[in-house]
Design a protein around this motif. Structure first.
Motif, PDB file in Angstrom:
ATOM      1  N   UNK A  89       0.963  -1.123  -0.073  1.00  0.00           N
ATOM      2  CA  UNK A  89       0.108   0.009  -0.022  1.00  0.00           C
ATOM      3  C   UNK A  89       1.000   1.273  -0.239  1.00  0.00           C
ATOM      4  N   UNK A  90       0.649   2.234  -0.836  1.00  0.00           N
ATOM      5  CA  UNK A  90       1.618   3.408  -0.759  1.00  0.00           C
ATOM      6  C   UNK A  90       0.924   4.411   0.203  1.00  0.00           C
ATOM      7  N   UNK A  91       1.660   4.965   0.905  1.00  0.00           N
ATOM      8  CA  UNK A  91       1.016   5.853   2.024  1.00  0.00           C
ATOM      9  C   UNK A  91       1.015   7.301   1.126  1.00  0.00           C
ATOM     10  N   UNK A  92      -0.007   8.054   1.475  1.00  0.00           N
ATOM     11  CA  UNK A  92      -0.131   9.312   0.842  1.00  0.00           C
ATOM     12  C   UNK A  92       0.891  10.273   1.042  1.00  0.00           C
ATOM     13  N   UNK A  93       1.408  10.099   2.356  1.00  0.00           N
ATOM     14  CA  UNK A  93       2.736  11.018   2.288  1.00  0.00           C
ATOM     15  C   UNK A  93       2.315  12.489   2.436  1.00  0.00           C
ATOM     16  N   UNK A  94       2.711  13.227   3.622  1.00  0.00           N
ATOM     17  CA  UNK A  94       2.159  14.675   3.469  1.00  0.00           C
ATOM     18  C   UNK A  94       3.473  15.466   2.822  1.00  0.00           C
ATOM     19  N   UNK A  95       4.585  14.715   2.890  1.00  0.00           N
ATOM     20  CA  UNK A  95       5.836  15.334   2.035  1.00  0.00           C
ATOM     21  C   UNK A  95       6.470  14.109   1.275  1.00  0.00           C
ATOM     22  N   UNK A  96       6.981  14.399   0.035  1.00  0.00           N
ATOM     23  CA  UNK A  96       8.034  13.853  -0.553  1.00  0.00           C
ATOM     24  C   UNK A  96       7.122  12.650  -1.505  1.00  0.00           C
ATOM     25  N   UNK A  97       8.012  11.616  -1.912  1.00  0.00           N
ATOM     26  CA  UNK A  97       7.271  10.562  -2.831  1.00  0.00           C
ATOM     27  C   UNK A  97       6.615   9.489  -1.838  1.00  0.00           C
ATOM     28  N   UNK A  98       5.522   9.128  -2.455  1.00  0.00           N
ATOM     29  CA  UNK A  98       4.746   8.082  -1.502  1.00  0.00           C
ATOM     30  C   UNK A  98       5.778   6.730  -1.088  1.00  0.00           C
ATOM     31  N   UNK A  99       5.433   6.232  -0.088  1.00  0.00           N
ATOM     32  CA  UNK A  99       6.216   4.945   0.208  1.00  0.00           C
ATOM     33  C   UNK A  99       5.486   3.688   0.088  1.00  0.00           C
ATOM     34  N   UNK A 100       6.022   2.685  -0.411  1.00  0.00           N
ATOM     35  CA  UNK A 100       5.281   1.363  -0.529  1.00  0.00           C
ATOM     36  C   UNK A 100       5.287   0.380   0.809  1.00  0.00           C
ATOM     37  N   UNK A 101       4.196   0.394   1.389  1.00  0.00           N
ATOM     38  CA  UNK A 101       4.236  -0.194   2.743  1.00  0.00           C
ATOM     39  C   UNK A 101       3.977  -1.942   2.518  1.00  0.00           C
ATOM     40  N   UNK A 102       4.904  -2.514   2.748  1.00  0.00           N
ATOM     41  CA  UNK A 102       4.733  -4.051   2.505  1.00  0.00           C
ATOM     42  C   UNK A 102       4.243  -4.700   3.480  1.00  0.00           C
ATOM     43  N   UNK A 103       3.129  -5.489   3.527  1.00  0.00           N
ATOM     44  CA  UNK A 103       2.910  -6.535   4.368  1.00  0.00           C
ATOM     45  C   UNK A 103       2.589  -7.868   3.882  1.00  0.00           C
ATOM     46  N   UNK A 104       2.818  -8.682   5.015  1.00  0.00           N
ATOM     47  CA  UNK A 104       2.927 -10.181   4.788  1.00  0.00           C
ATOM     48  C   UNK A 104       1.606 -10.697   5.147  1.00  0.00           C
ATOM     49  N   UNK A 105       1.112 -11.968   4.529  1.00  0.00           N
ATOM     50  CA  UNK A 105       0.110 -12.589   4.688  1.00  0.00           C
ATOM     51  C   UNK A 105      -0.047 -12.705   6.235  1.00  0.00           C
ATOM     52  N   UNK A 106       0.878 -13.100   6.814  1.00  0.00           N
ATOM     53  CA  UNK A 106       0.873 -13.562   8.359  1.00  0.00           C
ATOM     54  C   UNK A 106       0.384 -12.201   8.901  1.00  0.00           C
ATOM     55  N   UNK A 107       0.930 -11.143   8.711  1.00  0.00           N
ATOM     56  CA  UNK A 107       0.845  -9.755   9.308  1.00  0.00           C
ATOM     57  C   UNK A 107      -0.723  -9.328   9.304  1.00  0.00           C
ATOM     58  N   UNK A 108      -1.377  -9.365   7.902  1.00  0.00           N
ATOM     59  CA  UNK A 108      -2.548  -8.855   7.754  1.00  0.00           C
ATOM     60  C   UNK A 108      -3.406  -9.910   8.275  1.00  0.00           C
ATOM     61  N   UNK A 109      -3.325 -11.102   8.179  1.00  0.00           N
ATOM     62  CA  UNK A 109      -4.229 -12.080   8.683  1.00  0.00           C
ATOM     63  C   UNK A 109      -4.298 -12.211  10.115  1.00  0.00           C
ATOM     64  N   UNK A 110      -3.076 -12.025  10.940  1.00  0.00           N
ATOM     65  CA  UNK A 110      -3.349 -12.033  12.138  1.00  0.00           C
ATOM     66  C   UNK A 110      -4.016 -10.814  12.895  1.00  0.00           C
TER      67      UNK A 110
END
Lengths: 261, 725
Positions: free
Chosen positions: B266-287
């Motif tokens: 998921x790219x964060x909208x970011x108030x400054x600079x370029x957006x950052x791609x937040x990487x989530x794993x299956x385990x994290x999201x499912x948990x």
């Protein structure tokens, strides 16, 4: 540029003259409309544009000349016959049922396709019901096409003008016309609404292959979307051709801008 | 019994001769009138191949399943631990509850349903199609579109192949997307319709790596000849052919997936600079999804309406991850404009709305009540007073006297019940709000109606769930205690630190940014300033970096001030200035709907937004709000010095297209300060008015200029209230 697939002449207007008493609304007008094209009629106020549309779909009966529609020659016809033979239209001043919902208004455009009797419809008998369902489904496609799902149940009178225009178009589309006559579809609209309407007109032309004859005052719109343009002035035809040709025609420039003396 | 029936009819205008099918089917299928109902019910139950345009979808449904009331449902608890990736969860539900509804979409006015087994088939065809086009493990696939079943299926299909779905905001302009496409090295993109395809094609000029673009809605696409374009139906056909030739392929690919693999970015909208791609794993999201489902007791019977942008992690968690874990049904609205109607028809049991949307709903209710007759208005006023006293306590299980109970019951019959129904919240079991601080009155309004609205705290980096208010322990100004698995610590600088199984894996290709927020021992730096109260509930004040100091050394928390102002119905946005200055000042955006209504009521003529904002009467109205906020600020010793001395009403609405708001509608204070620098200078130099010319971007991409002379007004401040020691 959109690829065009323009066919033969579907509507040929020959030497039409129409007068109301001493007023000569149209004088010896001839032009043709080819299948699948977008044909614009332009001209200053009172040039006879709406009268021309009214002759084509049988509201007015010209005193002279003839109209050839799909090979059938006629001087005049009644409006019902015009609608049955595939000529649909929208109106300059909207002619919607203000108290009825969008759905019902568009449904009225489907009336021609309904074959069951008034009694069966009133009692909601089996065949009438099945027919209504079938037609309702078509109407839903129109609603989807024109992106007015959110207004399905809204009484038309409560909607903004630009959307009412869209409903008017929807009702004409519901009859699945071969030729669609649009009388100033963008009048009174803001820029964004105009762009939407242009998109719908082009989409109708593309998706359903509907031939479109439109009257429009916004020259930008006309030059952008039409394939050929007829120019009327005081009931006479003063120009005919592609937008480029018409734009550079001295006669047309004179009618629109006047000439320096 | 009869009374209840009559009431129901009056409320919903719904009548059903078949009580078994009744309640749900009618709720979903109905018009206002008897005749309408019969029509529509028939319109609904009509299925099968004789309705040509529907064949595409009805062929997927069991006969007669056109209406959602008819699906069989099976009760079940959480899926087993072996279902540890999203594809395996999908397979689990398809085998445990093959005929339960998984996703619905309203199309041509009818809710179309896909069951879990059908969804698995669709996803399988899609995954095989994508594989046939070369999408492989580790690739990123961009998904850009509104909430449509095919958008969700693409997410699942990509995950089946081990590819990583990257959902993008559908209202972003091409220029904003170029970085993302380049950063993620995207080769495959799924676009909802012509508009999105055009956008991706525009991006392709700068990111030539895009080799395949798939589209859902073929309208207007007839004349596109670009070789990289392919329609969805065609893609799935290809997939079915591929599947037939390689029968073991799909299951093998699903088998290869590990819980520690990246599941989505998921790219964060970011108030400054370029957006950052937040990487989530299956385990994290499912948990995180599982923990929240268990805490709230969500089952496979829940209904949710997916109406927020799929690119936002919350939408993914609520309508994808949690639906995949609990096995409940996701409903996709017909169009953006029909959400309110669709909400009523579906009657979701699980609901999320950011405060802005709750606010809008309340505003529309208030306006309609003000237009109602005096009897209704007084009835509403009276019973809302009762609800205010009793409703919250009832919901929290606190003691309520029998008299109050009886009054509340009457109110429920006459006002709250019908109102909940009008809001589409009759069946809501759990409703969350988050993203911004919610006004205490707004929060209380919903709770007093008997809607279990709760606050939660989380962010893209934490896979949403960090804190949730537990049932019965709901306070207006905190976000609740940490949920299971989360540890919280407040750093010495007052910043909130978090440890949770749902933390991001990393920022994609950005180790510096990752290191900046994620320490080696697993603590995530939220950047929020907050503290835990006596009950262990977390209270958030502001972004840590935004909390500044005024020139006299007093604390300046801009967000806190802005929120106080935004709680007034006439104020839509506020931007506070005061860091390193000798006084606080705000720029205000009026709420056009509320102020226009107010103006109409008093017969105040105006020609448009700009005219309305410059009226003296409107300035007085806003001044009143500002002074009330000042009185509130004076109550808190630490913040009393940041009372607002001057304000102005902006001549244009702050807009994400002009860069003034983030895509999630948060004000970009710094950017606004620069853009309207002349105004800031004018405010602090004591001028009474200032001329400004502003560039605006229209929705079609053209730009224009708005110019105006803005008045700057002064507001009264109050002496700080000293708290008794």
């Amino acid at each position: 540029m959109r690829p065009r697939n323009i066919g033969d002449v579907i509507l040929d207007v020959k030497n039409i003259s129409l007068s109301f008493g001493g007023v000569k609304a149209l004088q010896n007008i001839s032009f043709d409309v080819k299948e699948h094209e977008v044909r614009a009629i332009i001209g200053p106020n009172g040039a006879g544009k709406s009268s021309m549309l009214n002759c084509i779909n049988g509201v007015y009966h010209p005193q002279e000349g003839e109209i050839v529609y799909q090979g059938e020659v006629r001087r005049d016809m009644d409006t019902h016959h015009a609608a049955e033979s595939g000529i649909g239209r929208t109106f300059q001043n909207l002619a919607l049922f203000k108290g009825m919902s969008v759905l019902d208004n568009i449904m009225t455009g489907r009336n021609l396709k309904m074959k069951t009797g008034i009694l069966a419809q009133a009692l909601h008998l089996g065949p009438a019901r099945a027919e209504e369902l079938r037609e309702r489904e078509f109407v839903e496609h129109v609603i989807d096409f024109l992106e007015i799902q959110a207004y399905r149940k809204t009484p038309v009178g409560r909607m903004p003008y630009g959307l009412q225009k869209r409903v008017d178009l929807g009702r004409a589309l519901a009859a699945q016309p071969k030729v669609l006559l649009l009388d100033e579809p963008m009048a009174g609209m803001n820029m964004e609404e105009k762009q939407d309407m242009c998109r719908f007109v082009l989409d109708i032309n593309d998706e359903f292959g509907t031939t479109i004859v439109l009257i429009e005052h916004d020259m930008g719109v006309v030059m952008d979307i039409s394939d050929r343009v007829v120019v009327l002035d005081y009931g006479r035809k003063i120009g005919d051709g592609t937008p480029e040709v018409v734009r550079n025609d001295p006669e047309v420039i004179k009618a629109y801008l006047g000439v320096g003396h | 019994m009869i009374a209840a029936f009559v009431r129901q009819v009056l409320q919903d205008g719904r009548v059903s001769s078949d009580p078994v099918q009744g309640a749900r089917e009618v709720r979903l299928c109905l018009f206002g009138t008897m005749r309408g109902y019969r029509m529509k019910a028939a319109y609904h139950t009509k299925g099968g191949a004789d309705v040509a345009p529907f064949a595409r979808k009805t062929s997927l449904n069991a006969p007669g399943s056109g209406c959602p009331g008819k699906e069989t449902r099976q009760m079940s608890s959480m899926p087993p631990a072996s279902a540890d990736t999203f594809p395996r969860l999908l397979q689990h539900h398809a085998s445990v509850r093959p005929n339960s509804p998984s996703i619905r979409e309203k199309d041509l006015g009818i809710w179309q349903t896909w069951t879990w087994s059908q969804v698995l088939q669709e996803v399988r065809a899609l995954a095989c199609g994508l594989a046939a086009h070369g999408l492989t493990r580790g690739d990123h696939i961009a998904i850009i579109g509104a909430n449509r079943p095919r958008v969700y299926w693409t997410v699942a299909a990509a995950q089946c192949l081990g590819a990583i779905p990257v959902p993008l905001y559908q209202d972003a302009v091409a220029a904003e997307l170029v970085f993302v496409f380049q950063n993620a090295g995207i080769t495959h993109a799924v676009a909802e319709d012509q508009e999105q395809v055009d956008k991706v094609l525009e991006v392709k000029e700068k990111a030539p790596g895009i080799a395949h673009i798939y589209f859902d809605d073929p309208r207007g696409m007839r004349h596109y000849t670009q070789p990289e374009l392919l329609g969805f139906a065609r893609l799935q056909d290809l997939g079915r052919e591929f599947d037939a030739k390689n029968p073991g392929f799909f299951d093998a690919e699903v088998g290869k997936g590990a819980p520690s693999d990246p599941a989505a970015m998921f790219y964060t909208s970011g108030t400054t600079g370029n957006p950052k791609g937040v990487v989530h794993t299956h385990a994290g999201l499912i948990d995180r999804a599982r923990v929240a489902c268990e805490m709230e007791g969500l089952t496979a019977d829940e209904e949710i309406l997916a109406y927020l942008p799929p690119a936002w992690i919350g939408q993914n968690i609520f309508s994808y991850a949690q639906a995949m874990v609990a096995g409940f049904c996701v409903n996709c609205p017909e169009a953006a404009g029909t959400v309110t109607t669709d909400l009523r028809e579906i009657g979701p049991t699980y609901y999320f709305a950011p405060p802005a949307i709750l606010e809008r709903l309340l505003t529309s209710v208030t306006i309609r009540m003000e237009d109602a007759g005096s009897f209704k208005r007084n009835l509403f006023k009276y019973f809302m007073g009762v609800a205010n006293q009793v409703g919250g306590r009832l919901l929290d299980g606190k003691p309520v006297s029998p008299g109050e109970r009886a009054l509340y019951w009457l109110g429920d019959m006459s006002i709250y019940g019908p109102l909940r129904n009008a809001l589409g919240m009759s069946r809501v079991k759990v409703a969350y709000t988050a993203g911004e601080a919610i006004g205490p009155d707004l929060f209380k309004f919903y709770r007093s109606l008997g809607i279990n609205l709760k606050q939660l705290y989380g962010s893209t980096e934490t896979a949403v769930f960090v804190c949730i208010q537990p049932n019965g322990q709901v306070k207006g100004d905190t976000v609740g205690p940490p949920v299971k698995g989360v540890e919280i610590r407040i750093s010495d600088s007052g910043e909130l630190l978090i440890k949770s199984p749902g933390l991001l894996k990393e920022y994609y290709k950005n180790p510096e940014a990752t290191a900046a927020v994620l320490t080696n021992d697993g603590w995530y730096h939220t950047g929020d300033a907050g503290f835990l109260d006596a009950d262990g509930h977390l209270k958030i004040i502001d972004r840590a970096k935004d909390v500044g100091k005024m020139s006299n050394g007093a604390m300046f928390a801009p967000k806190y001030i802005e929120n106080k102002l935004k709680f007034f119905p006439y104020i839509k946005e506020a931007v506070a200035f005061g860091d390193k200055r000798d006084m606080a000042a705000v720029f205000i955006n009026i709420d056009m709907e509320a102020v226009a209504n107010w103006a109409e009521r008093r017969g105040l003529p105006y020609s448009g937004y700009l005219d309305l904002t410059s009226q003296k009467a409107v300035y007085d109205l806003i001044k009143d709000c500002v002074e009330k906020a000042n009185a509130d600020l004076a109550q808190e010793e630490a913040l009393a010095a940041s009372q607002i001395k001057r304000f102005l009403i902006l001549h244009k609405e702050l807009d994400a297209d002009d860069g003034e708001l983030t895509r999630t509608s948060k004000v970009r204070r710094g950017f606004i300060g620069e853009k309207f620098g002349v105004l800031v200078d004018a405010v602090y130099s004591g001028k009474a008015e200032q001329f400004i010319e502003t560039q605006v971007k229209f929705e079609d991409g053209r730009t224009g200029v708005v110019s105006a002379t803005l008045r700057i007004a002064d507001a009264a401040t109050y002496p700080a209230v000293k708290k008794a020691a």
